[in-house]
Write an enzyme that holds these catalytic residues in place. Structure first.
Site, PDB file in Angstrom:
ATOM      1  N   HIS A 141      41.656  14.647  33.834  1.00 38.64           N
ATOM      2  CA  HIS A 141      42.557  14.422  35.062  1.00 38.64           C
ATOM      3  C   HIS A 141      43.439  12.699  35.223  1.00 38.64           C
ATOM      4  O   HIS A 141      43.160  11.873  35.024  1.00 38.64           O
ATOM      5  CB  HIS A 141      41.119  14.715  36.065  1.00 38.64           C
ATOM      6  CG  HIS A 141      40.137  14.929  35.983  1.00 38.64           C
ATOM      7  ND1 HIS A 141      39.521  15.571  37.016  1.00 38.64           N
ATOM      8  CD2 HIS A 141      40.629  15.925  35.167  1.00 38.64           C
ATOM      9  CE1 HIS A 141      39.080  16.288  37.011  1.00 38.64           C
ATOM     10  NE2 HIS A 141      39.346  17.099  35.669  1.00 38.64           N
ATOM     11  N   PRO A 183      27.744   5.599  42.601  1.00 38.21           N
ATOM     12  CA  PRO A 183      27.730   6.322  42.006  1.00 38.21           C
ATOM     13  C   PRO A 183      29.432   6.618  41.695  1.00 38.21           C
ATOM     14  O   PRO A 183      30.183   7.358  41.442  1.00 38.21           O
ATOM     15  CB  PRO A 183      27.024   7.251  41.404  1.00 38.21           C
ATOM     16  CG  PRO A 183      25.953   7.646  42.437  1.00 38.21           C
ATOM     17  CD  PRO A 183      25.857   6.264  42.825  1.00 38.21           C
ATOM     18  N   LYS A 203      30.922   4.697  37.343  1.00 37.68           N
ATOM     19  CA  LYS A 203      31.159   3.330  36.505  1.00 37.68           C
ATOM     20  C   LYS A 203      30.561   3.672  35.259  1.00 37.68           C
ATOM     21  O   LYS A 203      30.044   2.439  34.751  1.00 37.68           O
ATOM     22  CB  LYS A 203      31.994   2.140  37.187  1.00 37.68           C
ATOM     23  CG  LYS A 203      32.919   2.304  38.005  1.00 37.68           C
ATOM     24  CD  LYS A 203      34.083   2.113  36.422  1.00 37.68           C
ATOM     25  CE  LYS A 203      35.321   2.328  37.402  1.00 37.68           C
ATOM     26  NZ  LYS A 203      36.446   2.809  36.790  1.00 37.68           N
TER      27      LYS A 203
HETATM   28  C1  PHB Z   1      30.144  13.629  38.567  1.00 37.45           C
HETATM   29  O1  PHB Z   1      28.737  13.384  38.556  1.00 37.45           O
HETATM   30  O2  PHB Z   1      30.818  15.122  38.316  1.00 37.45           O
HETATM   31  C2  PHB Z   1      30.563  12.448  39.615  1.00 37.45           C
HETATM   32  C3  PHB Z   1      29.938  11.297  40.478  1.00 37.45           C
HETATM   33  C4  PHB Z   1      30.498  10.110  40.726  1.00 37.45           C
HETATM   34  C5  PHB Z   1      31.788   9.923  40.747  1.00 37.45           C
HETATM   35  C6  PHB Z   1      32.585  10.781  40.325  1.00 37.45           C
HETATM   36  C7  PHB Z   1      32.220  12.848  39.160  1.00 37.45           C
HETATM   37  O3  PHB Z   1      32.280   9.200  40.999  1.00 37.45           O
END
Ligand code: PHB
Ligand code: APR
Length: 393
Positions: free
Chosen positions: A72, A293, A297
């Site tokens: 990405h 989340p 990270k």
């Molecule tokens: C995901 O679970 O795909 C996910 C979770 C938190 C993020 C980005 C992706 O910041």
């Protein structure tokens, strides 16, 4: 039983550390309280920094992530009903992230460990740590009704936020910092095509939403919910309707819904324990720190910790010096606190707090408007999102 490094926990941190140590010729055993299937059953985030991909390569387990992971180059920020793309690739001189589920990382690490014939003791409970303030630490665990003991040189506490390792440190030797957020993320995993080919982070007056994915056919969606909400309060239809209400018209039109494979609510917390070393016990990953989340990270910090730890142990066992081990905690924490700041900032910017109100919503939208139109501000977001580089010892 004797080994050089006893690792507590077979999550991403413990498994990656075990593989990196194996590649460095350092003997290790993992003690895990759950079964392997239980560990694999956890649904977690799925964005890997290049630092993490490089460590997976060093561990010899990056093949599937490279073949099946989705590179990405950007993310989109949705606010005031419009999406704005952050060109991370362009803003960071060509860096990108790879979307690849943590479950798959864990699966790849488990397979590599089994193929190497390395010992992982599952269903070991209780586990206790002993004499890590001396030079002959020991790990004791119960399994199949018998008590077992592992003599080792070092204990790596990779047993997560609720683990025994940090809990085994005398309270006066530890300083913790914590912030609990007044909301959680209601997440759904479903075999439906993603609404967009890049991630969409949405700030709306109804609250935060995130559109992510695991593949071209499997999507991962989240909506912010009150911290005391319960997953049973949310029918599948209620979830999809709330997600729709937080999307822009084009995304709403493109959204494909379906029966979730998984639906759960995760709390959001920032947490750091300092230091990350106590004699021959070294903490890594969620055992030492937790991030909300929002910035994706958690897994990446765990990987960086064990990248530092495996290097420090390699230097020690080559008889060069213990100086890298002495620097382990400081080096990890310099990077951990920068990721904590970024994750706190991004969470604060994108979520609706009890005291946000109309003024607070306008301030968030003004900051987002500045962010997406300022090269400097977008660059700051991009370089933190793709991940800061590791330092040398
Ligand atoms: C995901 O679970 O795909 C996910 C979770 C938190 C993020 C980005 C992706 O910041
Ligand atoms: N004894 C042995 N094993 C234990 C104990 C214990 N007392 N307590 C916990 N464990 C195990 C858990 O069962 C789990 O498998 O330690 C492992 C810790 O794994 P994680 O919690 O996944 O932590 P970590 O490996 O640091 O990975 C961090 O996982 O939780 C996500 O968001 C987090 O993405 C981040 C990543």
């Amino acid at each position: 039983m004797r080994t050089q490094v006893a690792i507590i926990g077979a999550g991403p941190a413990g498994l990656l550390l075990g593989q990196l140590l194996y590649k460095a010729g350092i003997d290790n055993v993992i003690v895990e309280r759950q079964t392997g299937d239980y560990v694999l059953g956890r649904i977690r985030a799925g964005v890997l920094e290049q630092v993490t991909m490089d460590l997976l390569k060093q561990a010899g387990v990056d093949a599937r992530a490279k073949a099946e992971g989705l590179p990405h180059d950007g993310i989109e920020l949705l606010f005031q009903g419009r999406r704005h793309r952050i060109d991370m690739h362009g803003l960071t001189g060509g860096k990108q992230v790879t979307v690849y589920g943590q479950t798959e990382v864990t699966r790849d690490l488990m397979a590599a460990r089994a193929e190497a014939g390395l010992q992982t003791i599952y269903s070991a409970s209780p586990v206790s740590l002993h004499d890590f303030d001396g030079e002959r630490p020991r790990v004791r665990y119960e399994k199949d009704g018998a008590t077992h003991e592992i003599e080792c040189d070092f204990i790596a506490g990779c047993d997560g936020y609720h683990g025994v390792s940090r809990a085994s440190v005398p309270a006066d030797a530890l300083h913790t910092y914590e912030k609990v957020y007044p909301f959680g993320w209601l997440g759904v995993l479903a075999d439906v095509p993603p609404v967009s080919h890049e991630l969409i982070y949405a700030n709306t007056s109804r609250g935060f939403a995130l559109c992510s994915m695991r593949s071209e056919t499997r999507s991962r969606y989240y909506v912010q919910v009150p911290s005391d909400d319960k997953v049973e309060n949310w029918s599948d239809e209620a979830f999809w309707n709330e997600l729709r209400a937080r999307l822009d018209p084009e995304a709403r039109e493109r959204l494909v819904t379906g029966t979730p494979l998984e639906k759960s609510i995760a709390p959001l917390r920032s947490f750091v324990a300092e230091p990350m070393r106590f004699g021959r016990l070294l903490l890594a990953g969620d055992a030492a720190h937790i991030v909300p989340p929002t910035g994706a990270k958690g897994l990446n910090l765990a990987a960086a910790d064990v990248g530092y730890l495996s290097r420090a142990l390699e230097i020690f066992y080559r008889g060069q010096s213990a100086s890298a081990l002495d620097r382990y905690s400081d080096l990890c924490l310099r990077r951990v606190w920068k990721a904590e700041r970024f994750s706190w900032w991004f969470t604060s910017l994108m979520h609706r707090f009890p005291d946000t109100g109309e003024f607070g919503q306008k301030i968030q939208e003004a900051e987002l408007d500045y962010l997406v139109h300022s090269h400097a501000a977008s660059t700051s977001l991009a370089e933190n999102y793709v991940g800061l580089p590791l330092e040398d010892f």
